[in-house]
Design a protein around this motif. Structure first.
Motif, PDB file in Angstrom:
ATOM      1  N   ALA A 297     -46.131 -77.291 -51.884  1.00  0.00           N
ATOM      2  CA  ALA A 297     -44.898 -77.885 -52.698  1.00  0.00           C
ATOM      3  C   ALA A 297     -44.474 -77.064 -53.971  1.00  0.00           C
ATOM      4  CB  ALA A 297     -45.451 -79.120 -53.294  1.00  0.00           C
ATOM      5  N   GLY A 298     -45.481 -76.391 -54.467  1.00  0.00           N
ATOM      6  CA  GLY A 298     -45.111 -75.429 -55.722  1.00  0.00           C
ATOM      7  C   GLY A 298     -44.352 -74.437 -55.153  1.00  0.00           C
ATOM      8  N   ALA A 299     -44.488 -73.649 -54.231  1.00  0.00           N
ATOM      9  CA  ALA A 299     -43.836 -72.658 -53.423  1.00  0.00           C
ATOM     10  C   ALA A 299     -42.333 -72.956 -53.236  1.00  0.00           C
ATOM     11  CB  ALA A 299     -44.610 -71.817 -52.207  1.00  0.00           C
ATOM     12  N   ILE A 300     -42.412 -74.007 -52.596  1.00  0.00           N
ATOM     13  CA  ILE A 300     -40.743 -74.523 -52.127  1.00  0.00           C
ATOM     14  C   ILE A 300     -40.135 -74.792 -53.705  1.00  0.00           C
ATOM     15  CG2 ILE A 300     -39.684 -76.489 -51.099  1.00  0.00           C
ATOM     16  CD1 ILE A 300     -41.595 -76.710 -49.100  1.00  0.00           C
ATOM     17  N   ALA A 301     -40.750 -75.549 -54.382  1.00  0.00           N
ATOM     18  CA  ALA A 301     -39.972 -75.529 -55.888  1.00  0.00           C
ATOM     19  C   ALA A 301     -39.740 -74.584 -56.429  1.00  0.00           C
ATOM     20  CB  ALA A 301     -40.875 -76.633 -56.585  1.00  0.00           C
ATOM     21  N   THR A 302     -40.560 -73.325 -56.487  1.00  0.00           N
ATOM     22  CA  THR A 302     -40.003 -72.200 -57.364  1.00  0.00           C
ATOM     23  C   THR A 302     -39.493 -71.302 -56.467  1.00  0.00           C
ATOM     24  OG1 THR A 302     -42.384 -71.418 -56.628  1.00  0.00           O
ATOM     25  CG2 THR A 302     -42.042 -72.511 -58.775  1.00  0.00           C
ATOM     26  N   LEU A 303     -39.638 -71.046 -55.360  1.00  0.00           N
ATOM     27  CA  LEU A 303     -39.173 -69.973 -54.408  1.00  0.00           C
ATOM     28  C   LEU A 303     -38.192 -70.287 -53.218  1.00  0.00           C
ATOM     29  CD1 LEU A 303     -42.557 -68.031 -53.829  1.00  0.00           C
ATOM     30  CD2 LEU A 303     -40.668 -67.507 -55.496  1.00  0.00           C
ATOM     31  N   GLY A 304     -38.197 -71.644 -52.765  1.00  0.00           N
ATOM     32  CA  GLY A 304     -37.499 -72.157 -51.792  1.00  0.00           C
ATOM     33  C   GLY A 304     -38.365 -71.905 -50.536  1.00  0.00           C
ATOM     34  N   LEU A 305     -38.171 -72.492 -49.391  1.00  0.00           N
ATOM     35  CA  LEU A 305     -38.900 -72.525 -47.997  1.00  0.00           C
ATOM     36  C   LEU A 305     -38.393 -71.405 -47.230  1.00  0.00           C
ATOM     37  CD1 LEU A 305     -41.064 -74.237 -46.349  1.00  0.00           C
ATOM     38  CD2 LEU A 305     -38.938 -75.349 -45.315  1.00  0.00           C
ATOM     39  N   VAL A 306     -39.692 -70.736 -46.804  1.00  0.00           N
ATOM     40  CA  VAL A 306     -39.484 -69.435 -45.704  1.00  0.00           C
ATOM     41  C   VAL A 306     -40.317 -69.869 -44.463  1.00  0.00           C
ATOM     42  CG1 VAL A 306     -38.557 -68.030 -47.252  1.00  0.00           C
ATOM     43  CG2 VAL A 306     -40.992 -68.074 -47.065  1.00  0.00           C
ATOM     44  N   TRP A 307     -39.895 -69.586 -43.373  1.00  0.00           N
ATOM     45  CA  TRP A 307     -40.583 -69.712 -42.303  1.00  0.00           C
ATOM     46  C   TRP A 307     -42.036 -69.486 -42.426  1.00  0.00           C
ATOM     47  CZ3 TRP A 307     -40.404 -67.992 -36.520  1.00  0.00           C
ATOM     48  CH2 TRP A 307     -40.942 -68.852 -35.812  1.00  0.00           C
ATOM     49  N   PRO A 308     -42.201 -68.130 -42.668  1.00  0.00           N
ATOM     50  CA  PRO A 308     -43.692 -67.768 -42.626  1.00  0.00           C
ATOM     51  C   PRO A 308     -44.581 -68.448 -43.702  1.00  0.00           C
ATOM     52  CG  PRO A 308     -42.174 -65.857 -42.457  1.00  0.00           C
ATOM     53  CD  PRO A 308     -41.271 -67.065 -43.066  1.00  0.00           C
ATOM     54  N   MET A 309     -44.164 -68.952 -44.820  1.00  0.00           N
ATOM     55  CA  MET A 309     -44.948 -69.799 -45.679  1.00  0.00           C
ATOM     56  C   MET A 309     -45.279 -71.227 -44.916  1.00  0.00           C
ATOM     57  SD  MET A 309     -43.363 -71.388 -49.108  1.00  0.00           S
ATOM     58  CE  MET A 309     -42.584 -70.108 -49.669  1.00  0.00           C
ATOM     59  N   LEU A 310     -44.369 -71.602 -44.378  1.00  0.00           N
ATOM     60  CA  LEU A 310     -44.588 -73.023 -43.580  1.00  0.00           C
ATOM     61  C   LEU A 310     -45.701 -72.673 -42.702  1.00  0.00           C
ATOM     62  CD1 LEU A 310     -43.780 -75.973 -43.431  1.00  0.00           C
ATOM     63  CD2 LEU A 310     -42.164 -75.403 -41.443  1.00  0.00           C
ATOM     64  N   LEU A 311     -45.591 -71.588 -41.606  1.00  0.00           N
ATOM     65  CA  LEU A 311     -46.559 -71.350 -40.710  1.00  0.00           C
ATOM     66  C   LEU A 311     -47.718 -71.196 -41.307  1.00  0.00           C
ATOM     67  CD1 LEU A 311     -44.586 -68.725 -38.419  1.00  0.00           C
ATOM     68  CD2 LEU A 311     -45.001 -71.164 -37.933  1.00  0.00           C
ATOM     69  N   GLY A 312     -48.128 -70.545 -42.184  1.00  0.00           N
ATOM     70  CA  GLY A 312     -49.232 -70.374 -42.828  1.00  0.00           C
ATOM     71  C   GLY A 312     -50.013 -71.643 -43.604  1.00  0.00           C
ATOM     72  N   ALA A 313     -49.087 -72.485 -44.042  1.00  0.00           N
ATOM     73  CA  ALA A 313     -49.596 -73.523 -44.493  1.00  0.00           C
ATOM     74  C   ALA A 313     -49.904 -74.585 -43.601  1.00  0.00           C
ATOM     75  CB  ALA A 313     -48.391 -74.346 -45.387  1.00  0.00           C
ATOM     76  N   TRP A 314     -49.281 -74.692 -42.698  1.00  0.00           N
ATOM     77  CA  TRP A 314     -49.768 -75.473 -41.625  1.00  0.00           C
ATOM     78  C   TRP A 314     -51.018 -75.123 -40.691  1.00  0.00           C
ATOM     79  CZ3 TRP A 314     -47.209 -78.360 -44.002  1.00  0.00           C
ATOM     80  CH2 TRP A 314     -46.137 -79.136 -43.874  1.00  0.00           C
ATOM     81  N   PHE A 315     -51.081 -73.819 -40.769  1.00  0.00           N
ATOM     82  CA  PHE A 315     -52.388 -73.221 -40.160  1.00  0.00           C
ATOM     83  C   PHE A 315     -53.530 -73.754 -40.940  1.00  0.00           C
ATOM     84  CE2 PHE A 315     -55.653 -69.899 -40.173  1.00  0.00           C
ATOM     85  CZ  PHE A 315     -56.145 -69.663 -38.917  1.00  0.00           C
ATOM     86  N   PHE A 316     -53.461 -73.565 -42.380  1.00  0.00           N
ATOM     87  CA  PHE A 316     -54.796 -73.821 -43.155  1.00  0.00           C
ATOM     88  C   PHE A 316     -54.780 -75.589 -43.113  1.00  0.00           C
ATOM     89  CE2 PHE A 316     -53.852 -69.926 -44.807  1.00  0.00           C
ATOM     90  CZ  PHE A 316     -55.210 -69.143 -44.898  1.00  0.00           C
ATOM     91  N   VAL A 317     -53.772 -76.240 -43.025  1.00  0.00           N
ATOM     92  CA  VAL A 317     -53.774 -77.549 -42.872  1.00  0.00           C
ATOM     93  C   VAL A 317     -54.571 -78.113 -41.598  1.00  0.00           C
ATOM     94  CG1 VAL A 317     -52.585 -79.736 -42.509  1.00  0.00           C
ATOM     95  CG2 VAL A 317     -51.773 -78.273 -44.445  1.00  0.00           C
ATOM     96  N   GLY A 318     -54.242 -77.241 -40.638  1.00  0.00           N
ATOM     97  CA  GLY A 318     -54.949 -77.572 -39.463  1.00  0.00           C
ATOM     98  C   GLY A 318     -56.663 -77.212 -39.348  1.00  0.00           C
TER      99      GLY A 318
END
Length: 455
Positions: A297-318
């Motif tokens: 949430a903080g990264a999207i608010a400051t930098l915007g969403l990029v796909w590698p960021m989402l992939l990494g986040a979902w990996f750690f959520v998993g």
């Protein structure tokens, strides 16, 4: 981990789980296409109703089914439920109206609500050794994760050469094969020690669950897992296709990142749980999910969403998701006698899906109305609330055995064996009610007087 497959009974049960999961995955794809055929642009509404019916059946039917699971031979019960599911799958290609879909899905999911917890409660009876049972839990988690990958691929291959209706026949074959595998083995069927009324049988599992502190903690952790999981499962399509503007294959890779994290955790957990108790592993998984959602949430608010960021986040959520859910069977196994396990597993099934019944619509509404940052933030807060509740409800000193006294039983009662104070594996049951009996809990050689419901 694969050593547990040397046990023929468990090997057949695991194979039954795998083929049934593959059949369910094919049905998920086929239902989406059937809904579009019947409802056109309203297909999303139809599917939303289907998933709501599924959750209502899970929450409402599971405790009732669990109450009667130990009244009949367990093998016959499981086979009958598989055949019901196969019959429903066979009917789905022939429906002509949406209401028919709703009725059939309710019957199918009601059968699943009875089958799944009874099946899960059978595994600890087949594998009584905790280390082997832990490996079976990890294999089960892997089966669920692999199904999310294999079923869409298999559906895609079949759809290249035939219509989507054939997927329902694949579902029917999966449930029929599951029934055949269960029928090929003998299963233990623990009987109740004494007759119980309908109320006791229906509510007993939930009463034991809510009276056991470690399971109250598990329920809170289920809420944390449901909050993080709903963010992934409900909103990934909006993030990938809408916000990032990527294609369907990117969505598949995004969900694969979540599944990969879950699978890696499942592979690592058996050896970890040999050395570390369940509570720190599960709490650590919840912390990882909360921090990942807040960080994204903080990264999207400051930098915007990029796909590698989402992939990494979902990996750690998993990773965190699997760390919370995989050991849950160990807690349930530890918290009931064999005769009460079907009811207790049914309670877990119903209560955990009640969490999803809240987080599924909440996640979609937050994403649609307020965007990804708000959705991530609110769901992270909800997961954190579950985490904090678990820390409060589940004592850190949670021994399996307790020294305790029975002032409420006559000295000649068979449970006492001539002494009011004794030590044994402690669960809530007719001789150990949640309140009103004094217990002495032994922790690291120190005696700490506690109410029995700390145990």
């Amino acid at each position: 981990m694969l050593d547990v497959l040397a046990d023929r009974t468990y090997r057949h049960l695991f194979a039954a789980q795998v083929v049934a999961l593959l059949g369910t995955g094919l049905a998920t794809v086929a239902l989406g296409l059937l809904a579009f055929d019947l409802a056109g642009d309203n297909a999303a509404m139809v599917l939303g109703t289907v998933f709501t019916i599924k959750m209502v059946a899970y929450v409402g039917i599971a405790p009732i089914a669990g109450a009667f699971a130990n009244r009949v031979p367990r093998r016959a019960f499981l086979v009958a439920l598989d055949l019901v599911r196969a019959a429903v799958a066979l009917c789905l290609p022939f429906v002509t109206d949406i209401w028919q879909v709703y009725i059939l899905i309710f019957v199918l999911q009601s059968a699943s609500a009875a089958f799944t917890p009874t099946f899960q409660a059978t595994i600890p009876d087949v594998l009584p050794d905790e280390a082997r049972y832990t490996r079976a839990l990890s294999l089960s988690r892997l089966a669920y994760d692999l199904e999310n990958i294999v079923s869409p691929m298999l559906a895609g291959l079949l759809l290249a050469v035939t219509s989507y209706n054939s997927l329902f026949f694949g579902t029917m074959i999966g449930f029929a094969a599951s029934a055949a595998l269960v029928l090929s083995i003998m299963l233990p069927s623990p009987k109740p020690s004494k007759p119980r009324g309908i109320y006791d049988r229906t509510t007993g599992g939930i009463r034991i669950y809510l009276a056991t502190p470690r399971l109250r903690g598990l329920l809170a952790l289920n809420m944390a897992a449901a909050a993080a999981g709903a963010m992934v499962l409900v909103n990934s399509v909006a993030l990938v296709r809408g916000t990032l503007g990527l294609d369907a294959s990117a969505l598949a890779w995004t969900l694969l990142a979540f599944g990969a994290g879950s699978m890696i955790a499942a592979l690592l957990l058996p050896q970890m749980l040999d050395r570390v108790s369940d509570r720190p592993v599960m709490v650590g998984g919840a912390i990882l999910m909360v921090l990942t959602l807040l960080g994204l949430a903080g990264a999207i608010a400051t930098l915007g969403l990029v796909w590698p960021m989402l992939l990494g986040a979902w990996f750690f959520v998993g990773l965190g998701y699997s760390a919370v859910l995989t050991p849950s069977g160990r807690l349930l196994r530890r918290s009931a006698h064999a005769e009460d396990r079907p009811a207790l597993f049914a309670a877990q099934f119903a209560l955990s899906h009640a969490c999803w019944l809240l987080t599924y619509p909440l996640s979609g509404w937050l994403m649609t109305r307020y965007g990804p940052v708000a959705a991530l933030g609110v769901l992270a807060v909800l997961a954190a609330m579950g985490l904090l509740a678990a820390l409060r409800l589940w004592p850190s000193n949670d021994p399996e055995t307790m020294e305790h006294t029975h002032d409420n039983l006559p000295l000649d009662h068979p449970h006492l064996q001539g002494t009011r104070r004794h030590t044994h594996h402690f669960v809530v049951d007719e001789h150990h009610p949640p309140m009103g009996v004094t217990a002495v809990e032994v922790v690291s050689g120190r005696h700490n007087r506690n109410s029995i419901n700390t145990g």
